[in-house]
Design an enzyme around this catalytic site. Structure first.
Site, PDB file in Angstrom:
ATOM      1  N   LEU A 146       1.016  -1.140  -0.115  1.00 11.45           N
ATOM      2  CA  LEU A 146      -0.178  -0.023   0.142  1.00 11.45           C
ATOM      3  C   LEU A 146       0.886   1.305  -0.027  1.00 11.45           C
ATOM      4  CD1 LEU A 146      -2.737  -1.098   2.882  1.00 11.45           C
ATOM      5  CD2 LEU A 146      -3.070  -1.179   0.225  1.00 11.45           C
ATOM      6  N   ASP A 147       0.503   2.327  -0.539  1.00  8.55           N
ATOM      7  CA  ASP A 147       1.183   3.585  -0.675  1.00  8.55           C
ATOM      8  C   ASP A 147       1.305   4.118   0.785  1.00  8.55           C
ATOM      9  OD1 ASP A 147       0.865   3.492  -3.585  1.00  8.55           O
ATOM     10  OD2 ASP A 147      -0.572   5.138  -3.434  1.00  8.55           O
ATOM     11  N   VAL A 148       2.306   4.704   0.953  1.00  9.77           N
ATOM     12  CA  VAL A 148       2.674   5.378   2.331  1.00  9.77           C
ATOM     13  C   VAL A 148       1.338   6.015   2.903  1.00  9.77           C
ATOM     14  CG1 VAL A 148       3.983   7.130   3.643  1.00  9.77           C
ATOM     15  CG2 VAL A 148       5.268   5.706   1.948  1.00  9.77           C
ATOM     16  N   THR A 150      -1.757   5.560   2.018  1.00  9.60           N
ATOM     17  CA  THR A 150      -2.952   4.792   2.073  1.00  9.60           C
ATOM     18  C   THR A 150      -2.939   3.869   3.185  1.00  9.60           C
ATOM     19  OG1 THR A 150      -3.152   4.705  -0.499  1.00  9.60           O
ATOM     20  CG2 THR A 150      -4.251   3.291   0.830  1.00  9.60           C
TER      21      THR A 150
END
Length: 314
Positions: A146-148, A150
Site C-alpha cells: 500500500l502507498d505510504v 494509503t
C-alpha cells in the site's frame, strides 16, 4: 454504540442478494451481514431485510453497524479489530504462515531508497514477528503493498510456503481486494470500469499517469453514497499497478479527495481537514495458504477519513 448508514443500491448490485451486496458495499463478510439481518439491523426501503432478499437498483438500504470490536485473532475468519499495536501499526491476525496488519498513514510497506520513516516490516520486527525470507532483502515476506499515504489491510507472509502461495494468488487475481475511496464529484456512470494503461509520468518524477503503451490496468467501481461535492466509492482492482486507483480516478476527472498530487481541490481538502488522499484498503479476502480456507479481514476507517466523511454528510 451503533453507526447507521443510509445508502442507495447502485445499479451494479441490482438483483444481488442482500448479504452479497452489503458485503461488497461495506467491506464486511457475508457472515457478519447475515448476523446483522438476523438481528433486524438491515432495512430495505423501510422494511426489515433478510440475507437472501434481492436488491433493486435505486432502493434505499439502512444498516445499523456495531462499533468495531477487538478480536482475539485466535483463528482465521472475518477480523475487524487490532490484536497488537505498535507505533500505530495494528496486527489483526497472526499465525505460522501469515500476519495481517492494519497499516496506518505515514508507514511504508518496506524500506526503499530515500525513505527514512517507519515501515510495516520494522513494526512487525518490533512486535517480535518473524517473516518469510523469500523476496529481495529489503522486502522479505511482502506479497503486496500500500502507498505510504494509503491506510488499511495488508497481509505479510511469515512462511516460505505462504509467500509462494500468496504471490501466486495475487498474480492470478484470486485475492478479493476492496478499497473505499472518496472521489470528487459524481462519476458517470455511477457504476463502471476504468480500463486505461498506466506507466510512469513522462514529466514528473514519483508520479504515474495513463500513458499509451503503458501496462494494462483495470479498475472497477460502484458508488456507495453520493454527497454534494463528492462520492464514496467501493473499488475492486483487477490489476495492481502503483497508484492505480489515484491515477485512474484522476484520469476521469474525479480524483480522490485530498490527493493534491493527482489534481484534487486543495480548498475542499482543507475544509475536510485532509492532508492525504481519501483512500482506504477496506477489506482483504484470500484462501489461507495452509489449508485453503477462505479468510477475510476488514479495517475500519481511520480517524481522519472518518471525520472527513462525517463532514461531507453534514
Amino acid at each position: 454504540m451503533t453507526d447507521t448508514r443510509r445508502l442507495p443500491v447502485p445499479d451494479g448490485l441490482d438483483g444481488m442478494r442482500v448479504d452479497a451486496g452489503l458485503s461488497r458495499l461495506l467491506g464486511l463478510s457475508r457472515t457478519v451481514v447475515a448476523a446483522l439481518t438476523e438481528s433486524g439491523r438491515v432495512e430495505l426501503d423501510g422494511r426489515a431485510a433478510g440475507k437472501s432478499d434481492r436488491l433493486a437498483a435505486g432502493s434505499w438500504l439502512e444498516v445499523q453497524l456495531p462499533e468495531p470490536a477487538v478480536d482475539s485473532g485466535t483463528a482465521p475468519g472475518s477480523i475487524t479489530g487490532p490484536v497488537e499495536v505498535v507505533a500505530g501499526l495494528s496486527v489483526l491476525y497472526a499465525d505460522a504462515d501469515i500476519v495481517v496488519v492494519d497499516k496506518p498513514v505515514g508507514v511504508a510497506a518496506h524500506a526503499s531508497p530515500g525513505w527514512t520513516g517507519p515501515t510495516v516490516l520494522g513494526g512487525l520486527a518490533a512486535l517480535g514477528h518473524r517473516v518469510a525470507t523469500s523476496g529481495a532483502a529489503e522486502r522479505q515476506g511482502i506479497v503486496h503493498r500500500l502507498d505510504v499515504g494509503t491506510t488499511g489491510v495488508m497481509v505479510v507472509a511469515t512462511s516460505e510456503h505462504a509467500y509462494t502461495a500468496l504471490k501466486r494468488a495475487f498474480k492470478q487475481r484470486s485475492v478479493d481486494k476492496r478499497y473505499h475511496a472518496v472521489a470528487q464529484g459524481h462519476p458517470d456512470p455511477s457504476t463502471g470500469t476504468i480500463d486505461a494503461p498506466i506507466d510512469r509520468h513522462p514529466r514528473h518524477d514519483h508520479r504515474f499517469a495513463v500513458v499509451a503503451g503503458g501496462r494494462p490496468s483495470i479498475t472497477h467501481y460502484d458508488t456507495i453514497e453520493a454527497f454534494r461535492a463528492a462520492s464514496l466509492l467501493d473499488i475492486r482492482l483487477e490489476t495492481g499497478r502503483t497508484h492505480q486507483i489515484r491515477v485512474h480516478l484522476s484520469a476521469v476527472r474525479h480524483p480522490c479527495v485530498g490527493d493534491l498530487t493527482y489534481g484534487a481541490d486543495p480548498t475542499l481538502a482543507r475544509r475536510l481537514g485532509l492532508t492525504r488522499q481519501w483512500l482506504h484498503a477496506r477489506s482483504l479476502g484470500f484462501a489461507h495458504p495452509a489449508d485453503g480456507r477462505w479468510v477475510e479481514f476488514t479495517s475500519p476507517y481511520p480517524d481522519d477519513l472518518d471525520r472527513a466523511l462525517r463532514l461531507l454528510r453534514d
